[in-house]
Design a protein around this motif. Sequence first.
Motif, PDB file in Angstrom:
ATOM      1  N   GLU A 117      -9.329   1.560   0.308  1.00 18.60           N
ATOM      2  CA  GLU A 117      -8.755   0.572   1.229  1.00 18.60           C
ATOM      3  C   GLU A 117      -9.270  -0.829   0.910  1.00 18.60           C
ATOM      4  O   GLU A 117      -8.504  -1.795   0.944  1.00 18.60           O
ATOM      5  CB  GLU A 117      -9.055   0.956   2.671  1.00 18.60           C
ATOM      6  CG  GLU A 117      -8.236   2.137   3.134  1.00 18.60           C
ATOM      7  CD  GLU A 117      -8.483   2.524   4.583  1.00 18.60           C
ATOM      8  OE1 GLU A 117      -8.957   1.680   5.370  1.00 18.60           O
ATOM      9  OE2 GLU A 117      -8.184   3.683   4.910  1.00 18.60           O
ATOM     10  N   LYS A 118     -10.554  -0.945   0.582  1.00 18.26           N
ATOM     11  CA  LYS A 118     -11.102  -2.251   0.196  1.00 18.26           C
ATOM     12  C   LYS A 118     -10.431  -2.753  -1.078  1.00 18.26           C
ATOM     13  O   LYS A 118     -10.177  -3.950  -1.223  1.00 18.26           O
ATOM     14  CB  LYS A 118     -12.617  -2.165  -0.001  1.00 18.26           C
ATOM     15  CG  LYS A 118     -13.368  -2.048   1.292  1.00 18.26           C
ATOM     16  CD  LYS A 118     -14.862  -2.079   1.071  1.00 18.26           C
ATOM     17  CE  LYS A 118     -15.547  -1.917   2.405  1.00 18.26           C
ATOM     18  NZ  LYS A 118     -16.823  -2.570   2.449  1.00 18.26           N
TER      19      LYS A 118
ATOM     20  N   LYS B 166      -2.546  -5.404  -8.589  1.00 12.66           N
ATOM     21  CA  LYS B 166      -3.961  -5.816  -8.554  1.00 12.66           C
ATOM     22  C   LYS B 166      -4.442  -6.036  -9.987  1.00 12.66           C
ATOM     23  O   LYS B 166      -4.111  -5.280 -10.895  1.00 12.66           O
ATOM     24  CB  LYS B 166      -4.842  -4.746  -7.890  1.00 12.66           C
ATOM     25  CG  LYS B 166      -4.425  -4.356  -6.486  1.00 12.66           C
ATOM     26  CD  LYS B 166      -4.533  -5.494  -5.524  1.00 12.66           C
ATOM     27  CE  LYS B 166      -4.106  -5.051  -4.132  1.00 12.66           C
ATOM     28  NZ  LYS B 166      -3.986  -6.157  -3.214  1.00 12.66           N
TER      29      LYS B 166
ATOM     30  N   ALA C 292      -0.279   0.520  -2.709  1.00 12.47           N
ATOM     31  CA  ALA C 292      -0.804  -0.803  -2.358  1.00 12.47           C
ATOM     32  C   ALA C 292      -1.642  -1.419  -3.481  1.00 12.47           C
ATOM     33  O   ALA C 292      -1.984  -2.600  -3.421  1.00 12.47           O
ATOM     34  CB  ALA C 292      -1.613  -0.720  -1.064  1.00 12.47           C
TER      35      ALA C 292
ATOM     36  N   THR D 259      -7.394  -2.215  -1.954  1.00 14.83           N
ATOM     37  CA  THR D 259      -6.047  -2.688  -1.629  1.00 14.83           C
ATOM     38  C   THR D 259      -6.070  -4.072  -0.997  1.00 14.83           C
ATOM     39  O   THR D 259      -5.065  -4.787  -1.035  1.00 14.83           O
ATOM     40  CB  THR D 259      -5.305  -1.713  -0.688  1.00 14.83           C
ATOM     41  OG1 THR D 259      -5.940  -1.690   0.585  1.00 14.83           O
ATOM     42  CG2 THR D 259      -5.227  -0.321  -1.282  1.00 14.83           C
ATOM     43  N   LYS D 260      -7.198  -4.470  -0.435  1.00 11.64           N
ATOM     44  CA  LYS D 260      -7.316  -5.782   0.214  1.00 11.64           C
ATOM     45  C   LYS D 260      -7.865  -6.846  -0.724  1.00 11.64           C
ATOM     46  O   LYS D 260      -8.109  -7.972  -0.313  1.00 11.64           O
ATOM     47  CB  LYS D 260      -8.193  -5.648   1.455  1.00 11.64           C
ATOM     48  CG  LYS D 260      -7.544  -4.777   2.504  1.00 11.64           C
ATOM     49  CD  LYS D 260      -8.444  -4.527   3.685  1.00 11.64           C
ATOM     50  CE  LYS D 260      -7.707  -3.607   4.653  1.00 11.64           C
ATOM     51  NZ  LYS D 260      -8.594  -2.923   5.547  1.00 11.64           N
ATOM     52  N   SER D 261      -8.055  -6.484  -1.979  1.00  9.45           N
ATOM     53  CA  SER D 261      -8.578  -7.400  -2.991  1.00  9.45           C
ATOM     54  C   SER D 261      -7.464  -7.796  -3.949  1.00  9.45           C
ATOM     55  O   SER D 261      -6.507  -7.049  -4.145  1.00  9.45           O
ATOM     56  CB  SER D 261      -9.709  -6.730  -3.773  1.00  9.45           C
ATOM     57  OG  SER D 261     -10.738  -6.356  -2.896  1.00  9.45           O
ATOM     58  N   ASP D 262      -7.613  -8.978  -4.536  1.00  7.23           N
ATOM     59  CA  ASP D 262      -6.666  -9.416  -5.560  1.00  7.23           C
ATOM     60  C   ASP D 262      -7.120  -8.978  -6.942  1.00  7.23           C
ATOM     61  O   ASP D 262      -6.305  -8.708  -7.818  1.00  7.23           O
ATOM     62  CB  ASP D 262      -6.560 -10.946  -5.551  1.00  7.23           C
ATOM     63  CG  ASP D 262      -6.108 -11.470  -4.203  1.00  7.23           C
ATOM     64  OD1 ASP D 262      -5.059 -11.020  -3.717  1.00  7.23           O
ATOM     65  OD2 ASP D 262      -6.835 -12.312  -3.631  1.00  7.23           O
TER      66      ASP D 262
ATOM     67  N   LYS E 151      -9.461 -12.901  -3.773  1.00  2.75           N
ATOM     68  CA  LYS E 151     -10.471 -11.999  -3.213  1.00  2.75           C
ATOM     69  C   LYS E 151     -10.837 -11.008  -4.307  1.00  2.75           C
ATOM     70  O   LYS E 151      -9.978 -10.290  -4.817  1.00  2.75           O
ATOM     71  CB  LYS E 151      -9.942 -11.295  -1.979  1.00  2.75           C
ATOM     72  CG  LYS E 151     -10.987 -10.390  -1.380  1.00  2.75           C
ATOM     73  CD  LYS E 151     -10.652  -9.927  -0.013  1.00  2.75           C
ATOM     74  CE  LYS E 151     -11.773  -9.000   0.354  1.00  2.75           C
ATOM     75  NZ  LYS E 151     -12.071  -8.750   1.592  1.00  2.75           N
TER      76      LYS E 151
END
Length: 169
Positions: free
Chosen positions: A59-60, A106, A102, A62-65, A3
Amino acid sequence: MKKILVIFASSRSDGNTSKAMNAVIAGRNLEVINLLEKNISPYDYEGRNRDDDFLELAEKMTKSDVIIFATPVYWYTMSAQLKTFFDRFTDLITIRKDLGRALKGKLCYVIATGADTMLPQGFESPISATCAYLDMIYKGSLYCYVRKDGSFGPGALAKAGEFGRELFK
């Protein structure tokens, strides 16, 4: 599949940095966040800016690789929009430590464009140091030279396409 989130930070939404970024992502369906369209306040020691768009964007992240920062080079450094965004990373080690933690692991890249034939010395230092501080992995940058007439230097867009192909393997 990784992601990938692109954070685009230029004063012109349709300028050279956008063209280089688009050559890298080459029509892939990625989320691109244009900081010009967001309300990101400067860092505030009192944390009075918690209601702007920064924490939502964090937050976005943290949800990405993979996180790609796309910026023109202004006066040998990142754009003001990206600098303000980076200054707000302080919120991730003070008021939202959970988000800062988090970000560990990354992968981060930079796409930069500028009028010098080479990326200015020291340009990557604030980015790589920030990544190291937050335990993110800085993987390097793509720099595309732009001539005075606004055209890209020799092979710049081809180099951008290759950068994208390597990134999306």
